[in-house]
Design a protein around this motif. Structure first.
Motif, PDB file in Angstrom:
ATOM      1  N   VAL A  33      12.664   8.446   0.042  1.00  0.00           N
ATOM      2  CA  VAL A  33      13.487   8.129   1.204  1.00  0.00           C
ATOM      3  C   VAL A  33      12.698   7.273   2.193  1.00  0.00           C
ATOM      4  N   ALA A  34      13.180   6.058   2.418  1.00  0.00           N
ATOM      5  CA  ALA A  34      12.558   5.137   3.394  1.00  0.00           C
ATOM      6  C   ALA A  34      13.675   4.458   4.166  1.00  0.00           C
ATOM      7  N   VAL A  35      14.385   5.236   4.983  1.00  0.00           N
ATOM      8  CA  VAL A  35      15.535   4.700   5.729  1.00  0.00           C
ATOM      9  C   VAL A  35      15.229   4.442   7.196  1.00  0.00           C
ATOM     10  N   GLY A  36      14.160   5.061   7.706  1.00  0.00           N
ATOM     11  CA  GLY A  36      13.847   4.883   9.124  1.00  0.00           C
ATOM     12  C   GLY A  36      14.821   5.609  10.037  1.00  0.00           C
ATOM     13  N   ARG A  37      15.402   6.732   9.569  1.00  0.00           N
ATOM     14  CA  ARG A  37      16.324   7.533  10.402  1.00  0.00           C
ATOM     15  C   ARG A  37      15.888   8.985  10.360  1.00  0.00           C
ATOM     16  N   PRO A  38      15.477   9.510  11.545  1.00  0.00           N
ATOM     17  CA  PRO A  38      14.908  10.868  11.551  1.00  0.00           C
ATOM     18  C   PRO A  38      15.832  11.921  10.940  1.00  0.00           C
ATOM     19  N   LYS A  39      15.277  12.681  10.002  1.00  0.00           N
ATOM     20  CA  LYS A  39      15.935  13.854   9.390  1.00  0.00           C
ATOM     21  C   LYS A  39      17.316  13.561   8.818  1.00  0.00           C
ATOM     22  N   MET A  40      17.535  12.318   8.373  1.00  0.00           N
ATOM     23  CA  MET A  40      18.869  11.977   7.858  1.00  0.00           C
ATOM     24  C   MET A  40      19.192  12.732   6.558  1.00  0.00           C
ATOM     25  N   ILE A  41      18.172  12.923   5.728  1.00  0.00           N
ATOM     26  CA  ILE A  41      18.429  13.512   4.406  1.00  0.00           C
ATOM     27  C   ILE A  41      18.353  15.041   4.486  1.00  0.00           C
ATOM     28  N   MET A  79      -1.752   8.131   2.597  1.00  0.00           N
ATOM     29  CA  MET A  79      -1.955   7.350   1.372  1.00  0.00           C
ATOM     30  C   MET A  79      -2.003   5.850   1.643  1.00  0.00           C
ATOM     31  N   THR A  80      -1.346   5.419   2.717  1.00  0.00           N
ATOM     32  CA  THR A  80      -1.255   3.974   2.965  1.00  0.00           C
ATOM     33  C   THR A  80      -2.645   3.375   3.193  1.00  0.00           C
ATOM     34  N   ILE A  81      -3.445   4.043   4.025  1.00  0.00           N
ATOM     35  CA  ILE A  81      -4.795   3.506   4.290  1.00  0.00           C
ATOM     36  C   ILE A  81      -5.675   3.641   3.050  1.00  0.00           C
ATOM     37  N   VAL A 111      15.958   5.268  -1.455  1.00  0.00           N
ATOM     38  CA  VAL A 111      16.894   4.955  -0.371  1.00  0.00           C
ATOM     39  C   VAL A 111      16.156   4.065   0.616  1.00  0.00           C
ATOM     40  N   GLY A 112      16.592   2.809   0.715  1.00  0.00           N
ATOM     41  CA  GLY A 112      15.912   1.797   1.542  1.00  0.00           C
ATOM     42  C   GLY A 112      15.480   0.644   0.652  1.00  0.00           C
ATOM     43  N   ARG A 113      15.639  -0.590   1.147  1.00  0.00           N
ATOM     44  CA  ARG A 113      15.305  -1.775   0.333  1.00  0.00           C
ATOM     45  C   ARG A 113      14.473  -2.774   1.129  1.00  0.00           C
ATOM     46  N   SER A 114      13.581  -2.273   2.000  1.00  0.00           N
ATOM     47  CA  SER A 114      12.737  -3.210   2.754  1.00  0.00           C
ATOM     48  C   SER A 114      11.736  -3.864   1.808  1.00  0.00           C
ATOM     49  N   ASN A 115      11.207  -5.020   2.246  1.00  0.00           N
ATOM     50  CA  ASN A 115      10.240  -5.733   1.400  1.00  0.00           C
ATOM     51  C   ASN A 115       8.924  -4.989   1.277  1.00  0.00           C
ATOM     52  N   ILE A 116       8.594  -4.148   2.284  1.00  0.00           N
ATOM     53  CA  ILE A 116       7.270  -3.506   2.228  1.00  0.00           C
ATOM     54  C   ILE A 116       7.312  -2.106   1.629  1.00  0.00           C
ATOM     55  N   VAL A 117       8.483  -1.476   1.601  1.00  0.00           N
ATOM     56  CA  VAL A 117       8.549  -0.127   1.001  1.00  0.00           C
ATOM     57  C   VAL A 117       9.585  -0.073  -0.138  1.00  0.00           C
ATOM     58  N   CYS A 131       0.801  -1.240   0.000  1.00  0.00           N
ATOM     59  CA  CYS A 131       0.000   0.000   0.000  1.00  0.00           C
ATOM     60  C   CYS A 131       0.830   1.285   0.000  1.00  0.00           C
ATOM     61  N   THR A 132       1.909   1.344   0.779  1.00  0.00           N
ATOM     62  CA  THR A 132       2.669   2.605   0.871  1.00  0.00           C
ATOM     63  C   THR A 132       3.304   2.966  -0.481  1.00  0.00           C
ATOM     64  N   PRO A 133       4.045   2.052  -1.126  1.00  0.00           N
ATOM     65  CA  PRO A 133       4.593   2.419  -2.433  1.00  0.00           C
ATOM     66  C   PRO A 133       3.518   2.697  -3.482  1.00  0.00           C
ATOM     67  N   VAL A 179       9.117   8.925   3.294  1.00  0.00           N
ATOM     68  CA  VAL A 179       8.255   7.848   3.805  1.00  0.00           C
ATOM     69  C   VAL A 179       8.345   7.748   5.337  1.00  0.00           C
ATOM     70  N   GLY A 180       9.438   8.214   5.903  1.00  0.00           N
ATOM     71  CA  GLY A 180       9.702   8.011   7.328  1.00  0.00           C
ATOM     72  C   GLY A 180       8.659   8.637   8.248  1.00  0.00           C
ATOM     73  N   ILE A 181       8.441   7.990   9.379  1.00  0.00           N
ATOM     74  CA  ILE A 181       7.594   8.576  10.432  1.00  0.00           C
ATOM     75  C   ILE A 181       8.300   8.365  11.767  1.00  0.00           C
ATOM     76  N   HIS A 182       8.565   9.445  12.447  1.00  0.00           N
ATOM     77  CA  HIS A 182       9.218   9.378  13.773  1.00  0.00           C
ATOM     78  C   HIS A 182       8.602  10.433  14.671  1.00  0.00           C
ATOM     79  N   ARG A 183       8.829  10.273  15.977  1.00  0.00           N
ATOM     80  CA  ARG A 183       8.491  11.338  16.917  1.00  0.00           C
ATOM     81  C   ARG A 183       9.800  11.975  17.357  1.00  0.00           C
ATOM     82  N   GLY A 211       9.988  13.245   9.607  1.00  0.00           N
ATOM     83  CA  GLY A 211      10.283  12.185   8.645  1.00  0.00           C
ATOM     84  C   GLY A 211      11.762  11.830   8.593  1.00  0.00           C
ATOM     85  N   ASP A 212      12.135  11.116   7.521  1.00  0.00           N
ATOM     86  CA  ASP A 212      13.540  10.773   7.288  1.00  0.00           C
ATOM     87  C   ASP A 212      14.278  11.943   6.628  1.00  0.00           C
ATOM     88  N   VAL A 213      13.497  12.931   6.145  1.00  0.00           N
ATOM     89  CA  VAL A 213      14.067  14.087   5.455  1.00  0.00           C
ATOM     90  C   VAL A 213      14.003  15.287   6.398  1.00  0.00           C
TER      91      VAL A 213
HETATM   92  P1  NDP Z   1      13.382  -0.796   7.368  1.00  0.00           P
HETATM   93  O1  NDP Z   1      14.067  -0.515   8.637  1.00  0.00           O
HETATM   94  O2  NDP Z   1      12.800  -2.152   7.126  1.00  0.00           O
HETATM   95  O3  NDP Z   1      14.403  -0.488   6.159  1.00  0.00           O
HETATM   96  C1  NDP Z   1      15.240   0.620   6.178  1.00  0.00           C
HETATM   97  C2  NDP Z   1      16.101   0.612   4.947  1.00  0.00           C
HETATM   98  O4  NDP Z   1      16.956   1.751   4.986  1.00  0.00           O
HETATM   99  C3  NDP Z   1      17.019  -0.616   4.858  1.00  0.00           C
HETATM  100  O5  NDP Z   1      17.011  -1.123   3.550  1.00  0.00           O
HETATM  101  C4  NDP Z   1      18.408  -0.074   5.235  1.00  0.00           C
HETATM  102  O6  NDP Z   1      19.462  -0.674   4.530  1.00  0.00           O
HETATM  103  C5  NDP Z   1      18.296   1.369   4.772  1.00  0.00           C
HETATM  104  N1  NDP Z   1      19.176   2.224   5.569  1.00  0.00           N
HETATM  105  C6  NDP Z   1      19.243   2.326   6.911  1.00  0.00           C
HETATM  106  N2  NDP Z   1      20.200   3.224   7.262  1.00  0.00           N
HETATM  107  C7  NDP Z   1      20.745   3.687   6.121  1.00  0.00           C
HETATM  108  C8  NDP Z   1      21.756   4.613   5.820  1.00  0.00           C
HETATM  109  N3  NDP Z   1      22.435   5.248   6.784  1.00  0.00           N
HETATM  110  N4  NDP Z   1      22.058   4.854   4.531  1.00  0.00           N
HETATM  111  C9  NDP Z   1      21.387   4.223   3.547  1.00  0.00           C
HETATM  112  N5  NDP Z   1      20.394   3.336   3.760  1.00  0.00           N
HETATM  113  C10 NDP Z   1      20.084   3.064   5.035  1.00  0.00           C
HETATM  114  O7  NDP Z   1      12.286   0.328   7.221  1.00  0.00           O
HETATM  115  P2  NDP Z   1      10.903   0.392   6.379  1.00  0.00           P
HETATM  116  O8  NDP Z   1      11.181   0.340   4.937  1.00  0.00           O
HETATM  117  O9  NDP Z   1       9.905  -0.519   6.960  1.00  0.00           O
HETATM  118  O10 NDP Z   1      10.443   1.871   6.781  1.00  0.00           O
HETATM  119  C11 NDP Z   1      11.225   3.015   6.500  1.00  0.00           C
HETATM  120  C12 NDP Z   1      10.587   4.215   7.166  1.00  0.00           C
HETATM  121  O11 NDP Z   1       9.298   4.414   6.641  1.00  0.00           O
HETATM  122  C13 NDP Z   1      10.391   4.091   8.678  1.00  0.00           C
HETATM  123  O12 NDP Z   1      10.570   5.381   9.257  1.00  0.00           O
HETATM  124  C14 NDP Z   1       8.945   3.659   8.825  1.00  0.00           C
HETATM  125  O13 NDP Z   1       8.376   4.067  10.065  1.00  0.00           O
HETATM  126  C15 NDP Z   1       8.318   4.401   7.683  1.00  0.00           C
HETATM  127  N6  NDP Z   1       7.100   3.785   7.147  1.00  0.00           N
HETATM  128  C16 NDP Z   1       6.061   4.632   6.896  1.00  0.00           C
HETATM  129  C17 NDP Z   1       4.906   4.156   6.342  1.00  0.00           C
HETATM  130  C18 NDP Z   1       3.812   5.114   6.040  1.00  0.00           C
HETATM  131  O14 NDP Z   1       2.675   4.712   5.925  1.00  0.00           O
HETATM  132  N7  NDP Z   1       4.129   6.397   5.871  1.00  0.00           N
HETATM  133  C19 NDP Z   1       4.719   2.720   6.047  1.00  0.00           C
HETATM  134  C20 NDP Z   1       5.914   1.935   6.270  1.00  0.00           C
HETATM  135  C21 NDP Z   1       7.049   2.469   6.803  1.00  0.00           C
HETATM  136  P3  NDP Z   1      19.903  -2.244   4.723  1.00  0.00           P
HETATM  137  O15 NDP Z   1      18.892  -3.019   3.963  1.00  0.00           O
HETATM  138  O16 NDP Z   1      21.265  -2.303   4.125  1.00  0.00           O
HETATM  139  O17 NDP Z   1      19.863  -2.516   6.200  1.00  0.00           O
END
Ligand code: NDP
Length: 280
Positions: A206-214, A264-266, A163-169, A139-141, A228-232, A240-242
């Motif tokens: 950007v879907a890295v899961g790191r607050p304000k990294m970008i 958008m996800t819902i 940026v990010g290679r999770s299975n769901i995003v 849903c998110t992508p 894509v990121g969501i953090h408090r 976000g991640d940006v």
């Molecule tokens: P994951 O933790 O599963 O994946 C994070 C990805 O980022 C990994 O592929 C990782 O690389 C990569 N990464 C981490 N650190 C770095 C870095 N320093 N430089 C480059 N790449 C990096 O996260 P998700 O994909 O599940 O989610 C990402 C973000 O999106 C989160 O903040 C989450 O809360 C949010 N989210 C928001 C949704 C929404 O509805 N808005 C829905 C789903 C997620 P590697 O594979 O090498 O470890």
């Protein structure tokens, strides 16, 4: 001045369209029904599940709710999924993740009938996306593609960096951009010279899961930036991640957090539910 991509407005428009479609299906005697399963009482999961049920009610989709105790076994959960797989009146099945540690998420995802996999996480759904066949899309992508299209942003021929290679995003995002004829690069934690890679992007996701990294050092002037990121943050405010304040002045369009990708996800989950009967 960057265009602020309004996820709330786009998601509201999609929900209105879906409401019409659900009403039309009802007139034809077809009632859509989503089964939502939650194991345990993680507060964040309860909020997500509550929002999904609310969206169902708004659109005219029935929802069946299964709130199972934390100690539910994997076999008990699989038995429930199999029962729901067999129920004609259930069009979609959603198991809220994450699951307690004693349950193997992969096994649970595989237990869902691919024809009812409205989250789009089943290997058959992912495989279909890979070879360009119509099935459920995560849903998110899928929501991000809608955001881009409905904001008038062309994808074909553009340099797209995810940026990010999770299975769901990350991975489904890259496949969807490819399907839209983008030239796609996937970056991750082992990518060398990340700034050089991200600076090539016309569209940066950007879907890295790191607050304000970008920050702006990662972004080409005039790029479209999707966060894509969501953090408090430390003040309990969403971010976000940006680094939005730093990046927004140099890009052509950007999603805010909150109010960008999140809504958008819902909306796309609801889209998948309404489309479910065509995926059997
Ligand atoms: P994951 O933790 O599963 O994946 C994070 C990805 O980022 C990994 O592929 C990782 O690389 C990569 N990464 C981490 N650190 C770095 C870095 N320093 N430089 C480059 N790449 C990096 O996260 P998700 O994909 O599940 O989610 C990402 C973000 O999106 C989160 O903040 C989450 O809360 C949010 N989210 C928001 C949704 C929404 O509805 N808005 C829905 C789903 C997620 P590697 O594979 O090498 O470890």
């Amino acid at each position: 001045m960057a265009q602020i991509i309004d996820g709330k407005a786009v998601s509201a428009a999609i929900k209105e369209e879906l409401k019409g479609k659900a009403a039309q299906l009802k007139q034809e005697g077809i009632q859509i029904c989503l089964a939502v399963i939650q194991v345990g009482d993680d507060p964040a999961s309860s909020v997500y599940v509550g929002n999904k049920k609310k969206a169902c009610a708004y659109i005219g989709i029935d929802s069946l709710s299964y709130e199972l105790p934390e100690e539910t076994t994997q076999d008990e959960l699989i038995n429930l999924i199999e029962e729901l797989n067999g129920k004609e009146e259930v069009s979609g099945i959603l198991v809220q993740l994450p699951l307690p540690a004693h349950i193997d998420e992969d096994k649970i995802i595989r237990a869902i009938d691919p024809g009812k996999d409205v989250d789009g996480f089943h290997p058959q759904s992912v495989g279909a996306l890979c070879i360009g066949q119509p099935r459920f899309v995560s849903c998110t992508p899928a929501g991000i593609i809608q955001l881009l299209k409905r904001s008038g942003i062309e994808i074909a021929g553009k340099e797209c960096v995810v940026v990010g290679r999770s299975n769901i995003v990350g991975k489904p995002m890259a496949l969807l951009l490819l399907r839209e004829n983008g030239t796609v690069t996937i970056a991750h934690s082992k990518t060398k010279n990340l700034q050089e890679v991200t600076k090539r992007a016309d569209i940066l996701i950007v879907a890295v899961g790191r607050p304000k990294m970008i920050t702006r050092e990662y972004v080409k002037e005039g790029a479209v930036v999707i966060d894509v990121g969501i953090h408090r943050n430390e003040n309990n405010k969403l971010c976000g991640d940006v680094d939005y304040d730093d990046v927004a002045p140099i890009c052509s369009a950007i999603t805010p957090v909150p109010g960008g990708v999140g809504p958008m996800t819902i909306a796309m989950l609801m889209h998948n539910c309404v489309e479910a009967l065509t995926k059997r």
